[in-house]
Design an enzyme around this catalytic site. Sequence first.
Site, mmCIF file in Angstrom:
data_model
loop_
_atom_site.group_PDB
_atom_site.id
_atom_site.type_symbol
_atom_site.label_atom_id
_atom_site.label_comp_id
_atom_site.label_asym_id
_atom_site.label_seq_id
_atom_site.Cartn_x
_atom_site.Cartn_y
_atom_site.Cartn_z
ATOM 1 N N LYS A 144 1.103 -1.317 0.002
ATOM 2 C CA LYS A 144 -0.054 -0.056 -0.009
ATOM 3 C C LYS A 144 0.839 0.908 -0.130
ATOM 4 C CE LYS A 144 -4.201 -2.199 2.394
ATOM 5 N NZ LYS A 144 -5.187 -1.618 1.728
ATOM 6 N N ARG B 158 -10.397 -11.365 1.790
ATOM 7 C CA ARG B 158 -11.046 -12.863 1.067
ATOM 8 C C ARG B 158 -10.680 -13.657 1.059
ATOM 9 N NH1 ARG B 158 -11.410 -9.304 -4.090
ATOM 10 N NH2 ARG B 158 -10.716 -7.240 -2.952
HETATM 11 N N1 BES Z 1 -7.916 -3.957 4.464
HETATM 12 C C1 BES Z 1 -8.255 -3.573 3.293
HETATM 13 C C2 BES Z 1 -9.285 -2.971 2.373
HETATM 14 C C3 BES Z 1 -10.227 -1.598 3.304
HETATM 15 C C4 BES Z 1 -9.599 -0.414 3.053
HETATM 16 C C5 BES Z 1 -9.472 -1.434 4.882
HETATM 17 C C6 BES Z 1 -9.217 0.427 3.320
HETATM 18 C C7 BES Z 1 -9.900 0.032 5.486
HETATM 19 C C8 BES Z 1 -10.171 0.443 4.890
HETATM 20 C C9 BES Z 1 -8.421 -4.314 2.137
HETATM 21 O O1 BES Z 1 -7.966 -6.102 2.648
HETATM 22 C C10 BES Z 1 -7.566 -4.122 0.717
HETATM 23 O O2 BES Z 1 -6.510 -3.532 0.817
HETATM 24 N N2 BES Z 1 -8.932 -3.729 -0.006
HETATM 25 C C11 BES Z 1 -8.240 -3.753 -1.764
HETATM 26 C C12 BES Z 1 -8.777 -4.920 -2.483
HETATM 27 C C13 BES Z 1 -8.464 -4.387 -4.245
HETATM 28 C C14 BES Z 1 -6.576 -4.843 -3.849
HETATM 29 C C15 BES Z 1 -8.468 -4.844 -4.901
HETATM 30 C C16 BES Z 1 -8.667 -2.124 -1.653
HETATM 31 O O3 BES Z 1 -9.583 -2.072 -0.851
HETATM 32 O O4 BES Z 1 -8.135 -1.676 -1.870
HETATM 33 MN MN MN Z 2 -5.266 -5.606 1.799
#
Ligand code: BES
Ligand code: MN
Length: 485
Positions: A270, A344
């Site tokens: 990230k 997931r």
């Molecule tokens: N934990 C994150 C989702 C999240 C984002 C929770 C912001 C709370 C605040 C999750 O694991 C994630 O990173 N999801 C990605 C999915 C994408 C890679 C398809 C996302 O939401 O960007």
């Molecule tokens: Mn994630």
Amino acid sequence: MQISLKAPSTLSRQKSACLVLPLTVEDLKALPGDATLNAAIERLVKRGDFSGKGAQTLMLPWCDALSAERVLLVGLGEADSVDAKSYDKAATAAFNALKTHKLSDAAVLINSRVLSSEAQISALARLAETGNYQYTASLSKKAEPGLKKLILLAAGNAAAKKALAQGQAIGQGINVARQLGNLPGNYCTPSFLAKEAKALGRKSDKLKVTVLDEKKMRELGMGSLLSVSAGSDEPAKLIVMEYQGGKKSAKPQVLVGKGITFDSGGISIKPGAKMDEMKYDMCGAASVMGAMNAVTALELSINVVGIIAASENLPSGRATKPGDVVTSMSGQTIEVLNTDAEGRLVLCDALTYSERFKPAAVIDIATLTGACVVALGRHASGLYSNDDTFAEKLLAAGERSGDRAWHMPLWDEYQSQLDSNFADIANIGGPEAGSVTAACFLSRFTKNLTWAHLDIAGTAWLSAPKGATGRPVGLLMQYLLDCAD
Ligand code: BES
Ligand code: MN
Ligand code: ZN
């Protein structure tokens, strides 16, 4: 906190550091106190210091001929406009005022002209507990002493006692979830969550807690879950809490929580901004812990299984890479196109595992997608289900508890976004409808279950003031209480 019920008698005789009077606009014309108290309030109303409008508070530092040391006037607004939400707001304002004055005990009038007294008792008990919450675990400063003793001025009949116990247990459950969500990733690891669950298990002989380690998970074929922990030195844990309050043969309600104690994104790392907040990626797990705390405290007469899929998501030389294909416990293979879509991956194996409990229904709770925050903001959790009747029950529980969810589509049309050339399914579905395709992914693993998914990425955390909200413990507990009735 000690919260008790006491039949109201003459208000001026009620001993307390503070007598709290929640009053509607109409109440100001027919005050509930005795002559001296009423005269004092009338003067304040005439002067324009207190109008009874919603959530207004006015602390009277003393009042003649009163056994209480202070009086706190709390506005409820017009009588027929008072609902659970406005009552909550007013009660929150009242507890904030008590906090500002550093008071450790208070007596609150249950107003016979609004809501039911059970609704008021439950709300006051819950908000007294959540109002007392302070985060100090990683600070050198000690917690300020909060409210220690609260008297609710209402007859202590069975319904009132039940409302008090429920409100208080839910408040404490919400605090458990907030605390776990707030703890830094180096405090709250998968092993820490397992320890907390074990400790809860020791408090109740109706609760059996089992922790599966990575070796056991490998034997079960949980290749998807283990692909997430591969890059971390902290071992993953699958935490299983079996509460038996009903008949042995009664099918349990199962709660499955996403417990990523820190989500860096893994190799698909990230960006740096706000990455610290990804310690809250275990708020689904925290809400399961909060609910299991409340269920055991209330000794509900149903069976409930709480499952937590706990892992870190970190990059390393052993981490899963984009393009890797892993095999889930269900046998389906998954192409990991983005290691940041890890929630997931842990949930699908935990959901397959849940089948062995022959559940009445399964709810998974997860901070699953940023896309859900884009879609719904911070007000509603995203609700997905393969059963509309079940979804309706959860939506209703959300409305009743003020911890709302919004029904999102799980249409077949979205499924093809998960097609992969190299596995049965891909773990991401492209830029469109990200919260929906995440739910679609989970739906491939819940065909044998009555299942719902709550995406709480928006509702579990507030950025200002920064901290975990304890949601959706309120919704989950309302649903479980409905099941127990
Ligand atoms: N934990 C994150 C989702 C999240 C984002 C929770 C912001 C709370 C605040 C999750 O694991 C994630 O990173 N999801 C990605 C999915 C994408 C890679 C398809 C996302 O939401 O960007
Ligand atoms: Mn994630
Ligand atoms: Zn995540």
